[in-house]
Write a protein that holds these residues in place. Structure first.
Motif, PDB file in Angstrom:
ATOM      1  N   LEU A  48       0.836  -1.202   0.000  1.00 23.02           N
ATOM      2  CA  LEU A  48       0.000   0.000   0.000  1.00 23.02           C
ATOM      3  C   LEU A  48       0.873   1.254   0.000  1.00 23.02           C
ATOM      4  CD1 LEU A  48      -2.800  -1.198   2.421  1.00 23.02           C
ATOM      5  CD2 LEU A  48      -3.155  -0.450   0.048  1.00 23.02           C
ATOM      6  N   PHE A  49       1.989   1.218   0.735  1.00 21.39           N
ATOM      7  CA  PHE A  49       2.876   2.385   0.719  1.00 21.39           C
ATOM      8  C   PHE A  49       3.431   2.617  -0.683  1.00 21.39           C
ATOM      9  CE2 PHE A  49       6.895   4.634   1.082  1.00 21.39           C
ATOM     10  CZ  PHE A  49       6.374   5.844   1.526  1.00 21.39           C
ATOM     11  N   ASP A  50       3.801   1.555  -1.386  1.00 18.98           N
ATOM     12  CA  ASP A  50       4.273   1.716  -2.770  1.00 18.98           C
ATOM     13  C   ASP A  50       3.186   2.368  -3.631  1.00 18.98           C
ATOM     14  OD1 ASP A  50       6.785   0.754  -2.293  1.00 18.98           O
ATOM     15  OD2 ASP A  50       6.431  -1.245  -3.122  1.00 18.98           O
ATOM     16  N   GLY A 211      -8.438   7.000  -1.569  1.00 13.57           N
ATOM     17  CA  GLY A 211      -8.537   6.289  -0.293  1.00 13.57           C
ATOM     18  C   GLY A 211      -7.425   5.284  -0.038  1.00 13.57           C
ATOM     19  N   ILE A 212      -6.312   5.413  -0.763  1.00 12.36           N
ATOM     20  CA  ILE A 212      -5.190   4.475  -0.538  1.00 12.36           C
ATOM     21  C   ILE A 212      -4.546   4.738   0.827  1.00 12.36           C
ATOM     22  CG2 ILE A 212      -2.999   3.595  -1.441  1.00 12.36           C
ATOM     23  CD1 ILE A 212      -5.267   3.131  -3.396  1.00 12.36           C
ATOM     24  N   THR A 213      -4.409   6.005   1.189  1.00 14.80           N
ATOM     25  CA  THR A 213      -3.806   6.325   2.492  1.00 14.80           C
ATOM     26  C   THR A 213      -4.712   5.832   3.618  1.00 14.80           C
ATOM     27  OG1 THR A 213      -2.824   8.267   1.450  1.00 14.80           O
ATOM     28  CG2 THR A 213      -2.738   8.162   3.852  1.00 14.80           C
ATOM     29  N   ALA A 214      -6.025   5.936   3.414  1.00 14.87           N
ATOM     30  CA  ALA A 214      -6.973   5.414   4.413  1.00 14.87           C
ATOM     31  C   ALA A 214      -6.796   3.904   4.558  1.00 14.87           C
ATOM     32  CB  ALA A 214      -8.408   5.752   4.003  1.00 14.87           C
ATOM     33  N   ALA A 215      -6.643   3.205   3.430  1.00  9.97           N
ATOM     34  CA  ALA A 215      -6.452   1.742   3.482  1.00  9.97           C
ATOM     35  C   ALA A 215      -5.135   1.397   4.173  1.00  9.97           C
ATOM     36  CB  ALA A 215      -6.484   1.167   2.062  1.00  9.97           C
ATOM     37  N   PHE A 216      -4.090   2.193   3.894  1.00 13.26           N
ATOM     38  CA  PHE A 216      -2.772   2.011   4.520  1.00 13.26           C
ATOM     39  C   PHE A 216      -2.894   2.177   6.043  1.00 13.26           C
ATOM     40  CE2 PHE A 216       1.174   4.395   5.813  1.00 13.26           C
ATOM     41  CZ  PHE A 216       2.109   3.392   5.607  1.00 13.26           C
ATOM     42  N   SER A 222      -5.946  -4.243  10.704  1.00 11.22           N
ATOM     43  CA  SER A 222      -6.000  -5.618  10.168  1.00 11.22           C
ATOM     44  C   SER A 222      -4.811  -6.415  10.658  1.00 11.22           C
ATOM     45  CB  SER A 222      -5.955  -5.637   8.636  1.00 11.22           C
ATOM     46  OG  SER A 222      -6.811  -4.714   8.090  1.00 11.22           O
ATOM     47  N   ARG A 223      -3.652  -5.761  10.659  1.00 15.86           N
ATOM     48  CA  ARG A 223      -2.440  -6.465  11.090  1.00 15.86           C
ATOM     49  C   ARG A 223      -2.551  -6.887  12.555  1.00 15.86           C
ATOM     50  NH1 ARG A 223       3.971  -4.611  11.195  1.00 15.86           N
ATOM     51  NH2 ARG A 223       4.677  -6.728  11.565  1.00 15.86           N
ATOM     52  N   PHE A 237     -14.137   2.426  12.272  1.00 15.59           N
ATOM     53  CA  PHE A 237     -13.096   3.463  12.403  1.00 15.59           C
ATOM     54  C   PHE A 237     -12.957   4.176  11.060  1.00 15.59           C
ATOM     55  CE2 PHE A 237     -12.001   0.638  15.836  1.00 15.59           C
ATOM     56  CZ  PHE A 237     -11.468   1.453  16.824  1.00 15.59           C
ATOM     57  N   HIS A 238     -12.619   5.462  11.091  1.00 17.11           N
ATOM     58  CA  HIS A 238     -12.296   6.129   9.821  1.00 17.11           C
ATOM     59  C   HIS A 238     -10.979   6.891   9.920  1.00 17.11           C
ATOM     60  CE1 HIS A 238     -14.348   9.623  11.717  1.00 17.11           C
ATOM     61  NE2 HIS A 238     -13.478  10.313  10.996  1.00 17.11           N
ATOM     62  N   HIS A 239     -10.338   6.987   8.763  1.00 15.39           N
ATOM     63  CA  HIS A 239      -9.032   7.632   8.624  1.00 15.39           C
ATOM     64  C   HIS A 239      -9.173   9.137   8.451  1.00 15.39           C
ATOM     65  CE1 HIS A 239      -5.352   8.871   6.444  1.00 15.39           C
ATOM     66  NE2 HIS A 239      -6.180   9.435   5.592  1.00 15.39           N
ATOM     67  N   GLU A 240      -8.289   9.909   9.076  1.00 10.67           N
ATOM     68  CA  GLU A 240      -8.172  11.333   8.736  1.00 10.67           C
ATOM     69  C   GLU A 240      -6.774  11.825   9.079  1.00 10.67           C
ATOM     70  OE1 GLU A 240     -11.305  13.848  10.288  1.00 10.67           O
ATOM     71  OE2 GLU A 240     -10.364  15.628   9.401  1.00 10.67           O
TER      72      GLU A 240
END
Ligand code: AVJ
Length: 319
Positions: A48-50, A211-216, A222-223, A237-240
């Protein structure tokens, strides 16, 4: 004819799962709740970082690679050939490719916390640069560590991506001093530093439209679910990402959408609705602020390169 298999020397200094468990439990017990960004980089997180690095909003990677391509000959001339080249947070080992032919190092040591990704990247590099002596070390360099390989020669450290921005300025100074001792007196450090800029450019880079950064960010949960037997509900949860001007940093958070209780390896954590887990800081510097920080850690500035839009900087420092 059969081609020889490229080989790399691999060393594993990765922290144990028990240490990670204790660290995560302590971080989620603190108020406000935090998690270290070093845990982003399992195999999925590294992928995801890539993807983040390719995003239109994430100017960081393409600007740094542009600078390395434009100034690589000059950088190599200042560093000199035959160095032992150590890359911190080598990831996919893409950036170093721009410098290898000019630098002609005696050996290259890729250092990263993401084990499978590191081995794959180092192996691909060894295939493409068959003259190069490639080593890979899986290590968490946020804690004290030592190079497990006896490599003789002048050492150069390459610390790209503004990864040092994950640490507070005080921690960054401490890490720079450790790096100074690693490369020794007269050793060089080539380091990428992201620059302070307008808030909307910064916030877009860490809140991308796809939304890639949100998935990251959420992959961290998940980990923990997978590796620490946690039961985070990813939909709750949501990313911001938010710019903190007083601290000069982008903060990434995961906000709990409801009041909820989450279990991590048998330990229970209560979340209020709207409560966050602070998952990352990404400090941004001015050129002089970073040069001063490096000076406080014992480095002299040799040269600084900036792109035309002054988005990103590469500093060559000498210890
Ligand atoms: C790898 C720490 C440099 O801070 O820009 C990218 C990580 N986080 N998007 C950064 C990151 C969200 C990145 N570093």
């Amino acid at each position: 004819a059969m081609l020889p298999e490229p080989t790399i020397e691999f060393y594993d200094l990765h922290p144990s799962m028990g240490d990670i468990r204790a660290d995560v439990i302590a971080a989620l017990s603190s108020s406000p709740k935090v998690l270290s960004p070093k845990y982003f980089y399992d195999q999925r997180g590294s992928q995801l970082f890539d993807q983040i690095c390719e995003l239109p909003e994430y100017y960081v990677t393409r600007t740094e690679i542009g600078l390395l391509e434009q100034h690589g000959e000059e950088i190599a001339g200042l560093i000199g050939k035959n160095a032992i080249l150590l890359e911190l947070g080598s990831g996919s080992s893409i950036k170093i490719r721009t410098l290898l032919n000019a630098l002609k190092p005696k050996a290259y040591v890729a250092l990263d916390i993401s084990k499978e990704h590191l081995i794959n990247a180092a192996t691909l590099l060894a295939e493409d640069f068959d003259w190069l002596d490639v080593h890979a070390v899986c290590v968490d360099f946020s804690t004290p560590w030592q190079l497990p390989i006896p490599l003789e020669g002048k050492r150069t450290a390459f610390f790209p991506g503004s990864s040092i921005g994950n640490f507070t300025p005080d921690e960054a100074a401490r890490i720079l001093t450790q790096l100074g001792h690693l490369i020794g007196k007269g050793g060089d450090l080539l380091i990428g530093i992201d620059l302070k800029k307008d808030v909307s450019t910064l916030e877009s880079a860490y809140n991308d439209a796809q939304g890639i950064t949100a998935a990251f960010n959420k992959n961290l949960l998940s980990r923990l679910n997978r590796e620490l037997d946690a039961n985070f509900d990813l939909g709750a949860f949501h990313h911001e990402s938010i710019w903190n001007d007083a601290e000069s940093r982008i903060e990434m958070h995961l906000f709990s959408d409801t009041e909820q209780i989450v279990s991590v390896d048998g330990e229970l954590f209560r979340f209020r609705a709207g409560e966050s887990i602070h998952t990352e800081n990404s400090y941004k510097y001015t050129v002089t602020d970073f040069s001063d920080l490096a000076a406080s850690a014992g480095f002299k500035s040799v040269k600084v390169w900036l792109d035309d839009n002054q988005l990103f900087s590469i500093h060559l420092l000498r210890f």
